[in-house]
Scaffold this motif. Structure first.
Motif, PDB file in Angstrom:
ATOM      1  N   GLY A  17       7.814   9.879 -71.047  1.00 28.41           N
ATOM      2  CA  GLY A  17       7.614   8.441 -71.184  1.00 28.41           C
ATOM      3  C   GLY A  17       8.128   7.688 -69.973  1.00 28.41           C
ATOM      4  N   ALA A  18       9.313   8.076 -69.489  1.00 27.98           N
ATOM      5  CA  ALA A  18       9.874   7.446 -68.291  1.00 27.98           C
ATOM      6  C   ALA A  18       9.019   7.760 -67.074  1.00 27.98           C
ATOM      7  CB  ALA A  18      11.308   7.921 -68.069  1.00 27.98           C
ATOM      8  N   LEU A  19       8.545   8.999 -66.976  1.00 29.32           N
ATOM      9  CA  LEU A  19       7.678   9.379 -65.864  1.00 29.32           C
ATOM     10  C   LEU A  19       6.405   8.544 -65.869  1.00 29.32           C
ATOM     11  CD1 LEU A  19       6.896  11.270 -63.520  1.00 29.32           C
ATOM     12  CD2 LEU A  19       5.927  12.811 -65.237  1.00 29.32           C
ATOM     13  N   GLY A  20       5.811   8.379 -67.049  1.00 28.19           N
ATOM     14  CA  GLY A  20       4.588   7.587 -67.150  1.00 28.19           C
ATOM     15  C   GLY A  20       4.797   6.150 -66.710  1.00 28.19           C
ATOM     16  N   ALA A  21       5.952   5.581 -67.069  1.00 29.43           N
ATOM     17  CA  ALA A  21       6.249   4.205 -66.672  1.00 29.43           C
ATOM     18  C   ALA A  21       6.390   4.090 -65.159  1.00 29.43           C
ATOM     19  CB  ALA A  21       7.527   3.731 -67.366  1.00 29.43           C
ATOM     20  N   VAL A  22       7.026   5.083 -64.536  1.00 22.10           N
ATOM     21  CA  VAL A  22       7.192   5.078 -63.080  1.00 22.10           C
ATOM     22  C   VAL A  22       5.835   5.216 -62.394  1.00 22.10           C
ATOM     23  CG1 VAL A  22       8.118   6.383 -61.126  1.00 22.10           C
ATOM     24  CG2 VAL A  22       9.565   5.906 -63.103  1.00 22.10           C
ATOM     25  N   VAL A  23       4.993   6.111 -62.897  1.00 19.28           N
ATOM     26  CA  VAL A  23       3.661   6.303 -62.310  1.00 19.28           C
ATOM     27  C   VAL A  23       2.838   5.024 -62.427  1.00 19.28           C
ATOM     28  CG1 VAL A  23       1.465   7.522 -62.566  1.00 19.28           C
ATOM     29  CG2 VAL A  23       3.619   8.795 -62.643  1.00 19.28           C
ATOM     30  N   ARG A  24       2.863   4.407 -63.597  1.00 21.80           N
ATOM     31  CA  ARG A  24       2.085   3.181 -63.798  1.00 21.80           C
ATOM     32  C   ARG A  24       2.556   2.071 -62.864  1.00 21.80           C
ATOM     33  NH1 ARG A  24       2.945   2.834 -68.635  1.00 21.80           N
ATOM     34  NH2 ARG A  24       4.659   1.343 -68.664  1.00 21.80           N
ATOM     35  N   ARG A  25       3.878   1.894 -62.747  1.00 25.67           N
ATOM     36  CA  ARG A  25       4.403   0.846 -61.875  1.00 25.67           C
ATOM     37  C   ARG A  25       4.073   1.138 -60.413  1.00 25.67           C
ATOM     38  NH1 ARG A  25       9.290   0.501 -63.836  1.00 25.67           N
ATOM     39  NH2 ARG A  25      10.371   1.778 -62.301  1.00 25.67           N
ATOM     40  N   GLN A  50      -3.326   9.478 -70.008  1.00 31.82           N
ATOM     41  CA  GLN A  50      -2.437  10.111 -70.979  1.00 31.82           C
ATOM     42  C   GLN A  50      -1.001  10.130 -70.467  1.00 31.82           C
ATOM     43  OE1 GLN A  50      -2.830  14.431 -71.603  1.00 31.82           O
ATOM     44  NE2 GLN A  50      -2.887  14.040 -73.797  1.00 31.82           N
ATOM     45  N   LEU A  51      -0.829  10.473 -69.196  1.00 30.08           N
ATOM     46  CA  LEU A  51       0.507  10.538 -68.612  1.00 30.08           C
ATOM     47  C   LEU A  51       1.163   9.162 -68.594  1.00 30.08           C
ATOM     48  CD1 LEU A  51       2.716  12.138 -67.187  1.00 30.08           C
ATOM     49  CD2 LEU A  51       1.505  11.780 -65.026  1.00 30.08           C
ATOM     50  N   GLU A  52       0.410   8.125 -68.227  1.00 28.48           N
ATOM     51  CA  GLU A  52       0.975   6.778 -68.186  1.00 28.48           C
ATOM     52  C   GLU A  52       1.384   6.291 -69.574  1.00 28.48           C
ATOM     53  OE1 GLU A  52      -1.274   3.877 -66.085  1.00 28.48           O
ATOM     54  OE2 GLU A  52      -1.063   4.878 -64.142  1.00 28.48           O
ATOM     55  N   ARG A  53       0.789   6.864 -70.608  1.00 33.67           N
ATOM     56  CA  ARG A  53       1.177   6.517 -71.979  1.00 33.67           C
ATOM     57  C   ARG A  53       2.340   7.376 -72.472  1.00 33.67           C
ATOM     58  NH1 ARG A  53      -4.447   6.789 -72.755  1.00 33.67           N
ATOM     59  NH2 ARG A  53      -4.189   8.669 -74.038  1.00 33.67           N
ATOM     60  N   GLY A  54       2.856   8.230 -71.576  1.00 34.00           N
ATOM     61  CA  GLY A  54       4.000   9.052 -71.936  1.00 34.00           C
ATOM     62  C   GLY A  54       3.648  10.266 -72.752  1.00 34.00           C
ATOM     63  N   LYS A  55       2.415  10.731 -72.619  1.00 30.85           N
ATOM     64  CA  LYS A  55       1.959  11.885 -73.386  1.00 30.85           C
ATOM     65  C   LYS A  55       1.590  13.021 -72.439  1.00 30.85           C
ATOM     66  CE  LYS A  55       0.109   8.920 -77.054  1.00 30.85           C
ATOM     67  NZ  LYS A  55       1.212   9.228 -77.981  1.00 30.85           N
ATOM     68  N   GLY A  56       1.504  14.231 -72.981  1.00 25.85           N
ATOM     69  CA  GLY A  56       1.104  15.378 -72.187  1.00 25.85           C
ATOM     70  C   GLY A  56       2.294  16.178 -71.695  1.00 25.85           C
ATOM     71  N   ASN A  57       1.994  17.215 -70.941  1.00 23.50           N
ATOM     72  CA  ASN A  57       3.008  18.141 -70.447  1.00 23.50           C
ATOM     73  C   ASN A  57       2.604  18.577 -69.039  1.00 23.50           C
ATOM     74  OD1 ASN A  57       5.357  19.650 -70.702  1.00 23.50           O
ATOM     75  ND2 ASN A  57       4.269  21.442 -71.482  1.00 23.50           N
ATOM     76  N   PRO A  58       2.707  17.673 -68.055  1.00 24.70           N
ATOM     77  CA  PRO A  58       2.155  17.942 -66.717  1.00 24.70           C
ATOM     78  C   PRO A  58       2.871  19.082 -66.007  1.00 24.70           C
ATOM     79  CG  PRO A  58       3.524  15.978 -66.679  1.00 24.70           C
ATOM     80  CD  PRO A  58       3.371  16.359 -68.114  1.00 24.70           C
ATOM     81  N   SER A  59       2.110  19.858 -65.264  1.00 23.27           N
ATOM     82  CA  SER A  59       2.670  20.955 -64.481  1.00 23.27           C
ATOM     83  C   SER A  59       3.244  20.419 -63.177  1.00 23.27           C
ATOM     84  CB  SER A  59       1.582  21.982 -64.168  1.00 23.27           C
ATOM     85  OG  SER A  59       0.614  21.423 -63.287  1.00 23.27           O
ATOM     86  N   LEU A  60       4.013  21.248 -62.503  1.00 22.76           N
ATOM     87  CA  LEU A  60       4.552  20.856 -61.201  1.00 22.76           C
ATOM     88  C   LEU A  60       3.436  20.629 -60.187  1.00 22.76           C
ATOM     89  CD1 LEU A  60       7.692  23.142 -60.813  1.00 22.76           C
ATOM     90  CD2 LEU A  60       7.630  20.683 -61.208  1.00 22.76           C
ATOM     91  N   GLN A  61       2.372  21.429 -60.268  1.00 21.84           N
ATOM     92  CA  GLN A  61       1.250  21.246 -59.350  1.00 21.84           C
ATOM     93  C   GLN A  61       0.604  19.877 -59.555  1.00 21.84           C
ATOM     94  OE1 GLN A  61      -1.975  24.036 -59.795  1.00 21.84           O
ATOM     95  NE2 GLN A  61      -2.932  23.451 -57.861  1.00 21.84           N
TER      96      GLN A  61
END
Length: 203
Positions: A17-25, A50-61
Motif C-alpha cells: 500500500g505504501a509502495l503504491g502511494a509512492v508510485v502514484r505520487r 493494481q499496484l497503485e491501489r496497494g494490491k498485488g505482489n510485484p517482483s524485483l524485476q
C-alpha cells in the motif's frame, strides 16, 4: 539496507500500500498518466493500476523497471515506500542519491544524502559534501523551482547566469532555478559541506 526476498512485496520487507502511494505520487509529479508510465516501463496498465491501489505482489524485476521509468533507483524507491508516512530520517539511514550526470569528469564526485523522508515530496532537503576543486561548470543545472543553499563548512561559489556569488561558512543563498547555475568548491585542500532545499524536478 532494504531487506527483500524473491518478492519485493514480502510482508516483512515492504508495505505494498505504501509502495503504491509512492508510485502514484511519483507518476503524478512527473505529469504522467498510468498509460504513459506503462509505455515507459514496459509494464501493463492493469498491473500498474493494481499496484497503485496497494494490491498485488510485484517482483524485483517489475520494481526495477518501474524505478527506471520513474527516474530513480530501485533501492531509493523501496526506501521511500518503507519510510512512507514516517517524518524522521535517522543520521545512520540517510539515502545516498545517485550522481547527477557526471559526464566525462573522472575527478572526485560530491556525496549527496537525502534528508527528507521521501524522494518525491514537493520539497527535498539534501546534504552535499563537495571534494576540493569540484565544479559542475561544464554541466550546469537548469530546471523549474527554487533552491536555497546554506554552507555548513568550507567555501562555495554559486554562479547563476553570469553572476558569481562567493559564500563562506554560515552564508545562505536562495535563487530561481530557471537560470543556468553551477557550483564550485574553490579550495584546493578542504571539502565544502552544504545543506540545500530544492523543489524537485521531473525527468
Amino acid at each position: 539496507m532494504v531487506a527483500v526476498s524473491h518478492s519485493a512485496a514480502d510482508q516483512d520487507a515492504l508495505d505494498v500500500g505504501a509502495l503504491g502511494a509512492v508510485v502514484r505520487r511519483s507518476r503524478q509529479r512527473m505529469g504522467l498518466s498510468v498509460e504513459a508510465l506503462a509505455a515507459r516501463s514496459g509494464l501493463s496498465t492493469g498491473l500498474l493500476s493494481q499496484l497503485e491501489r496497494g494490491k498485488g505482489n510485484p517482483s524485483l524485476q517489475t520494481l526495477s523497471r518501474l524505478a527506471g521509468a520513474l527516474g530513480t533507483q530501485l533501492v531509493l524507491l523501496l526506501q521511500s515506500a518503507q519510510r512512507h508516512g514516517e517524518p524522521v530520517v535517522r543520521a545512520d539511514a540517510r539515502p545516498v542519491l545517485p550522481d547527477v550526470d557526471p559526464g566525462e569528469d573522472e575527478g572526485p564526485r560530491p556525496v549527496r544524502e537525502l534528508l527528507t523522508p521521501d524522494q518525491n515530496l514537493p520539497l527535498q532537503v539534501i546534504r552535499t559534501v563537495m571534494p576540493p576543486g569540484f565544479s559542475n561548470a561544464s554541466r550546469p543545472f537548469r530546471h523549474l523551482g527554487m533552491e536555497s543553499v546554506h554552507v555548513l563548512s568550507g567555501r562555495l561559489d554559486v554562479v547563476i547566469g553570469e553572476v558569481r556569488h562567493e559564500l563562506g561558512a554560515g552564508d545562505t543563498i536562495t535563487y530561481e532555478c530557471s537560470q543556468a547555475h553551477w557550483w564550485l568548491n574553490p579550495s584546493t585542500s578542504d571539502e565544502t559541506v552544504v545543506i540545500g532545499a530544492v523543489t524537485p524536478f521531473a525527468g
